[in-house]
Design an enzyme around this catalytic site. Structure first.
Site, PDB file in Angstrom:
ATOM      1  N   LYS A 134       1.038   4.164  -2.859  1.00  0.00           N
ATOM      2  CA  LYS A 134       0.696   5.543  -2.550  1.00  0.00           C
ATOM      3  C   LYS A 134       1.868   6.491  -2.794  1.00  0.00           C
ATOM      4  O   LYS A 134       1.671   7.636  -3.242  1.00  0.00           O
ATOM      5  CB  LYS A 134       0.222   5.652  -1.098  1.00  0.00           C
ATOM      6  N   TYR A 152       0.832  -1.200   0.000  1.00  0.00           N
ATOM      7  CA  TYR A 152       0.000   0.000   0.000  1.00  0.00           C
ATOM      8  C   TYR A 152       0.869   1.253   0.000  1.00  0.00           C
ATOM      9  O   TYR A 152       0.629   2.200  -0.752  1.00  0.00           O
ATOM     10  CB  TYR A 152      -0.897  -0.042   1.237  1.00  0.00           C
TER      11      TYR A 152
END
Length: 225
Positions: free
Chosen positions: A170, A166
């Protein structure tokens, strides 16, 4: 202070069936934008399909006097991204705003991460933004106007346990944003990233997995910024 208006504009919001995406869609519609509410309606892990969440947001917008259409294509593939944009063009014949907000979670300690855990997260967060923005970008360049907002996260900017996939996705979105901001400037296209924090289903589940209590803050608060 006068609210920024989007009368006559068309906005695509991905991952708009709940949480921050829902609030982005409601806010844009309340300020005059016609909105494509994109969401596959799956689990936080990206599994399953359900048209109901996107349809519910469209209904909420229409009840408030706004205009919106639902879209359930997955942003995780080039074909899906093109189909999302096609929904906007078929419904409203233009695209002015793209909010890349779709996301999933497959958190694991790094020593347990596998490609099967990593790839879907990269596909939705990072590649998903690419897949939707590429076809929208052509329309924006031709009309000389566009706005792109990408949802990044403190997990990518500062780091967070169990979020190697993640966080990487990002952080990649931040680089993606900076490059598009440079390229878009000459064509009337502005590109920004936001790193919001709010008590959404995704954040609540992530905190629970880490054994941390619930987060404060409503999704509507960062959306309004």
């Amino acid at each position: 202070m006068t609210d920024l208006r989007f009368d006559g504009r068309v906005a695509i919001v991905t991952g708009a069936g709940g949480g921050l995406g829902r609030e982005h869609a409601l806010l844009l519609a309340s300020r005059g934008a016609r909105v494509v509410v994109n969401d596959i309606g799956g689990s936080m892990a990206g599994e399953g399909v359900d048209d109901a969440p996107a349809a519910a947001v469209v209904e909420a917008i229409r009840e408030r006097g706004g205009q919106a259409v639902a879209d359930s294509h997955s942003v995780a593939t080039p074909e899906g991204g093109r189909d999302v944009v096609r929904t906007a063009l078929d419904a409203y014949d233009r695209i002015d705003i793209v909010v890349n907000n779709a996301g999933i979670l497959r958190d694991k300690p790094f020593h347990e991460m596998t490609p099967d855990q990593l790839d879907p997260v990269i596909d939705v967060h990072l590649k998903g933004a690419f897949h939707v923005t590429v076809p929208a970008w052509s329309v924006m360049r031709e009309q000389g106007y566009g706005r792109v907002v990408n949802t990044t996260s403190a997990a990518g900017l500062l780091g967070s346990a169990r979020k190697s996939g993640y966080g990487a996705a990002k952080a990649g979105l931040l680089g993606f944003t900076r490059v598009l901001a440079v390229e878009g400037a000459a064509h009337g296209i502005r590109v920004n990233a936001v790193a919001p924090v709010a008590a959404t289903r995704m954040l609540a589940g992530s905190l629970a997995d880490a054994g941390i209590g619930g987060a404060n803050g409503r999704p509507v608060d960062p959306a309004a910024l």
